[in-house]
Design an enzyme around this catalytic site. Structure first.
Site, short mmCIF file in Angstrom:
data_model
loop_
_atom_site.label_atom_id
_atom_site.label_comp_id
_atom_site.label_asym_id
_atom_site.label_seq_id
_atom_site.Cartn_x
_atom_site.Cartn_y
_atom_site.Cartn_z
N ASP A 1 0.85 -1.18 0.00
CA ASP A 1 0.00 0.00 0.00
C ASP A 1 0.89 1.23 0.00
O ASP A 1 2.01 1.19 0.46
CB ASP A 1 -0.85 0.04 1.28
CG ASP A 1 -1.99 -0.95 1.23
OD1 ASP A 1 -2.13 -1.65 0.21
OD2 ASP A 1 -2.73 -1.03 2.21
N LYS B 1 -3.46 2.10 -1.30
CA LYS B 1 -4.67 2.89 -1.39
C LYS B 1 -4.39 4.15 -0.63
O LYS B 1 -3.86 4.11 0.44
CB LYS B 1 -5.84 2.19 -0.68
CG LYS B 1 -5.92 0.72 -0.95
CD LYS B 1 -7.31 0.27 -0.62
CE LYS B 1 -7.58 -1.11 -1.19
NZ LYS B 1 -6.66 -2.12 -0.67
N MET C 1 -9.91 6.77 8.81
CA MET C 1 -10.36 7.28 7.50
C MET C 1 -11.43 8.36 7.65
O MET C 1 -12.40 8.39 6.91
CB MET C 1 -10.89 6.13 6.64
CG MET C 1 -9.81 5.13 6.31
SD MET C 1 -10.38 3.71 5.37
CE MET C 1 -10.99 2.65 6.68
#
Ligand code: SAH
Length: 346
Positions: free
Chosen positions: A116, A138, A251
């Site tokens: 990632d 991501k 997030m």
């Protein structure tokens, strides 16, 4: 002192399963020599045992299966292709010092590393020089490789006999889709292992001086994602709003306002302390300590950047005294007029 330092480094690379492996090889040495009279072929077999499935099984505490696998490889004779495998590795939040020894070993044995973007360069530098590195995702808001393509990449490399490390930020099983990737590998019969990592909540708490539980303030901790559902409808806000617990929102950069609104609507006091930890454990870590009621303003004016973790609960206030790493936390709104904050807003 230098000798001790070198010894520590060596020990961190040596696996505790090596003793068992040595005993196993010793036991079958005669048979291996008989089956592989040619020294190059014999070396190839040993390579495949030492770096491959047999050692992986020993590490997973499956000694009997390891021995069976060794014998299968010996009996299959020369030309037997090495079986590939995947290790799902948690890279932690960024500081390479927070990698586990097991993660370090996996990195150093990998032929291919699918990582990632959150995995730091310093960590990737610990991998074998000739390992192939493939960035696959991501980062919120940026283009990334779709999950199906990541799965296929993992499978392709493993099926070609390579040792694949799939590296994720934090812990692979905490908002990391680790479960989905294992399901995929299992369906294809590809061998795998999982190495846990330090998840952002634990890391950011530690590096911001914010204990996640505290006998006086908080008896439970919830790891929550603010990402999936823009309206926040999918979350049980009533339960999240109850007191004496710590919430760690992952997030959540784009949802700070919504989180504050929902929590206060469901009864959490607007004066509840909160902390935002940006780039936790990295040299540019920034911690903002505020109240739930300030979150919307911080979102608008504070220049908060991903990756950032939001901690909600009385414990967040402790960061103002207990901080020890990086820059001093900014206290909101007291620091709001400082030039730095204004610049970032602009
Ligand atoms: N598997 C990861 C989480 C992946 S989701 C883990 O266990 O930590 C990505 C989110 O994790 C980010 O949006 C952010 O909320 C959080 N995060 C990851 N690394 C972080 C860091 N260094 N500092 C602050 N938050 C971080």
């Amino acid at each position: 002192v230098l000798a001790r330092l070198v010894r520590e480094k060596l020990e961190s690379l040596l696996d505790e399963s090596y003793g068992t492996l040595a005993a196993l090889l010793e036991r079958w040495r005669g048979r291996i020599r008989a089956a592989f009279p040619d020294v190059t072929a014999r070396r190839g077999l040993y390579e495949s045992i030492v770096r491959g499935r047999v050692t992986a099984l020993l590490r997973s505490g499956r000694g009997a299966e390891a021995e069976r696998e060794l014998l299968v490889q010996v009996d299959a004779g020369q030309g037997q292709a090495r079986a590939g495998s995947v290790v799902l590795v948690g890279a932690g939040p960024g500081d390479p010092g927070l990698l586990t020894l097991r993660a370090l070993r996996a990195l150093q044995e990998a032929d291919v590393i699918l990582h990632d973007r959150l995995v730091s360069e310093e960590i990737l530098d610990l991998a074998r020089r000739d390992a192939q590195r493939i960035p696959v995702g991501k980062e919120a808001g940026h283009h990334s490789v779709p999950q199906a393509a990541i799965n296929e990449l993992m499978a392709q490399h493993a099926q070609a006999g390579r040792r694949v490390v799939r590296m994720k930020g934090g812990d692979p099983f905490v908002f990391g889709r680790g479960g989905e990737e294992l399901e995929y590998l299992r369906a294809l019969g590809i061998a795998y292992e999982v190495v846990p990592g330090i998840t952002a909540a634990a890391a950011c708490g530690a590096y911001a001086g914010i204990p996640l539980t505290h006998r006086d303030h908080s008896q439970s901790l919830r790891l929550v994602t603010a990402h999936c559902d823009p309206s926040g409808e999918g979350l049980d806000w009533r339960a999240l709003a109850s007191g004496r617990q710590t919430l760690a929102f992952y997030m959540g950069v784009a949802r700070l306002g919504t989180v504050a609104e929902k929590l206060t609507e469901h009864g959490r006091a607007a004066s509840t302390p909160v902390a935002i930890v940006e780039n936790g454990t990295r040299h540019d870590q920034r911690v903002t300590i505020a109240r739930l009621a300030d979150l919307a303003a911080i979102a608008e004016l504070g220049g908060v950047r991903a990756p950032a973790l939001l901690i909600v609960g009385e414990v967040a206030a402790l960061g103002a005294q207990l901080h020890w790493f990086g820059a001093t936390p900014r206290l909101w709104p007291a620091d709001v007029d400082q030039p730095a904050a204004v610049d970032e807003a602009a």
